[in-house]
Design a protein around this motif. Structure first.
Motif, short mmCIF file in Angstrom:
data_model
loop_
_atom_site.label_atom_id
_atom_site.label_comp_id
_atom_site.label_asym_id
_atom_site.label_seq_id
_atom_site.Cartn_x
_atom_site.Cartn_y
_atom_site.Cartn_z
N ALA A 30 -6.51 -5.76 -77.87
CA ALA A 30 -7.01 -6.04 -79.31
C ALA A 30 -7.70 -7.32 -79.11
O ALA A 30 -9.24 -7.71 -79.57
N LEU A 31 -6.80 -8.70 -78.57
CA LEU A 31 -7.51 -9.89 -78.34
C LEU A 31 -8.80 -9.44 -77.31
O LEU A 31 -9.45 -10.11 -77.52
N ARG A 32 -8.34 -9.45 -76.15
CA ARG A 32 -9.56 -9.66 -75.36
C ARG A 32 -10.56 -8.81 -75.92
O ARG A 32 -11.72 -9.30 -75.63
N ASN A 33 -10.54 -7.79 -76.06
CA ASN A 33 -11.53 -7.45 -76.99
C ASN A 33 -11.80 -7.54 -78.82
O ASN A 33 -13.25 -8.17 -78.74
N GLY A 34 -11.71 -8.45 -79.28
CA GLY A 34 -11.63 -9.37 -80.35
C GLY A 34 -12.33 -10.42 -79.98
O GLY A 34 -13.29 -11.18 -80.30
#
Ligand code: C2E
Ligand code: MG
Ligand code: MG
Ligand code: MG
Length: 281
Positions: A30-34
């Protein structure tokens, strides 16, 4: 909460541990995509002169607003960014974004304003860290003498030889160095003296204790004395009320940062706060 169960000298993976790892992996994705989608942003908390109340700079603090609108605090996602290596790209972005904001503030008329930027352990140890710093300065045109890096006390106490050299290189770019959360680690004073550090930030815990007993204020008092003796600038973190601010000022602490003065603010709110601050002081 994950619990390890110890039986006969072996650690067993419990179900809750498996869940925690799954949560962590999910959060990492989620962090990478976010990060790619632009969900990370910076807010800025003013650092204020305790004698006049005027802001002399701000600390950039990272925020993550996820797709569903919830705000994840840095203490929760930075460890995941470090663990996954994402902190390198995120950290490079933070450097660039905070430098760009400094340039915008200067264009708005705040010519002597300092920008403090937190640096993670993993980022700081990366072989390309210095190159990333130089690049952020070059690409944004931020003047190095108004940029400060905050490293934690534990980071400042590791591998003295490597560190002395790296700090020397950073200082040669013109950027200054602060030790964050000072007083919580176990620094050797002789080591501290060897480091080319410019500022100590008194950890919030000691500011909170300051209004209690004489004993409660002794660590803050000691850090202030130490900073003064070494010719360093000092900022007290987490100043929440007038009494704390007054005592810190009386003890000789020049600068404070905390909810008493301002919460961490979005760029536009910071400009508005600074305009009022200038009118007031
Ligand atoms: P820090 O660098 O010690 O930052 C100070 C923290 O205290 C911030 O929490 C700030 O919002 C909070 N604070 C400020 N004034 C007060 C006050 O009066 N009372 C209380 N109770 N708290 C106050 P935040 O923003 O949640 O950041 C937590 C930590 O996350 C930071 O601690 C720093 O270690 C890390 N961090 C934040 N931004 C970045 C970043 O861009 N890069 C890296 N590597 N770490 C960051
Ligand atoms: Mg900090
Ligand atoms: Mg701190
Ligand atoms: Mg901290």
């Amino acid at each position: 909460r994950a619990k390890t169960q110890r039986r006969g000298g072996h650690f067993y993976f419990t179900r809750s541990m498996g869940e925690e790892i799954r949560t962590r992996v999910n959060m990492m994705h989620a962090l990478r995509n976010g990060f790619r989608r632009g969900e990370l942003f910076l807010v800025y908390q003013p650092q204020v002169c305790l004698a006049h109340g005027r802001a002399e700079g701000a600390e950039a603090l990272l925020r993550w607003r996820t797709e569903d609108g919830s705000l994840v605090p840095p203490d929760r996602f930075i460890p995941i960014a470090e663990y996954s290596g994402l902190i390198i790209d995120i950290g490079a972005w933070v450097l660039r974004e905070a430098c760009a904001e400094l340039v915008r503030l200067r264009a708005a008329g705040y010519a002597d304003f300092m920008m403090s930027i937190n640096v993670s352990q993993v980022q700081f140890r990366h072989p390309q860290f210095l190159a990333m710093l130089r690049r952020a300065l070059d690409e944004t045109g931020a003047p190095p003498r108004y940029v400060e890096l905050e490293i934690t006390e534990s980071m400042a106490m590791e591998e003295p030889e490597v560190l002395v050299e790296l700090l020397g290189e950073i200082k040669r770019t013109g950027v200054s160095i602060a030790i964050d959360d000072f007083g919580t680690g176990f620094s050797s004073l002789s080591h501290l003296q060897r480091l080319q550090v410019d500022r100590l930030k008194i950890d919030r815990t000691f500011v909170t204790e300051i209004t209690g007993s004489a004993r409660g204020s002794s660590i803050a008092q000691m850090v202030i004395q130490l900073g003064r003796n070494l010719g360093l600038s000092i900022v007290a973190e987490g100043v929440e009320d007038d009494r704390q601010a007054r005592i810190l000022h009386e003890l000789g602490c020049p600068l404070g940062q905390g909810y008493l003065f301002a919460q961490p603010l979005a760029p536009q709110a910071l400009l508005e706060w600074l305009a009022k601050d200038a009118a007031r002081t």
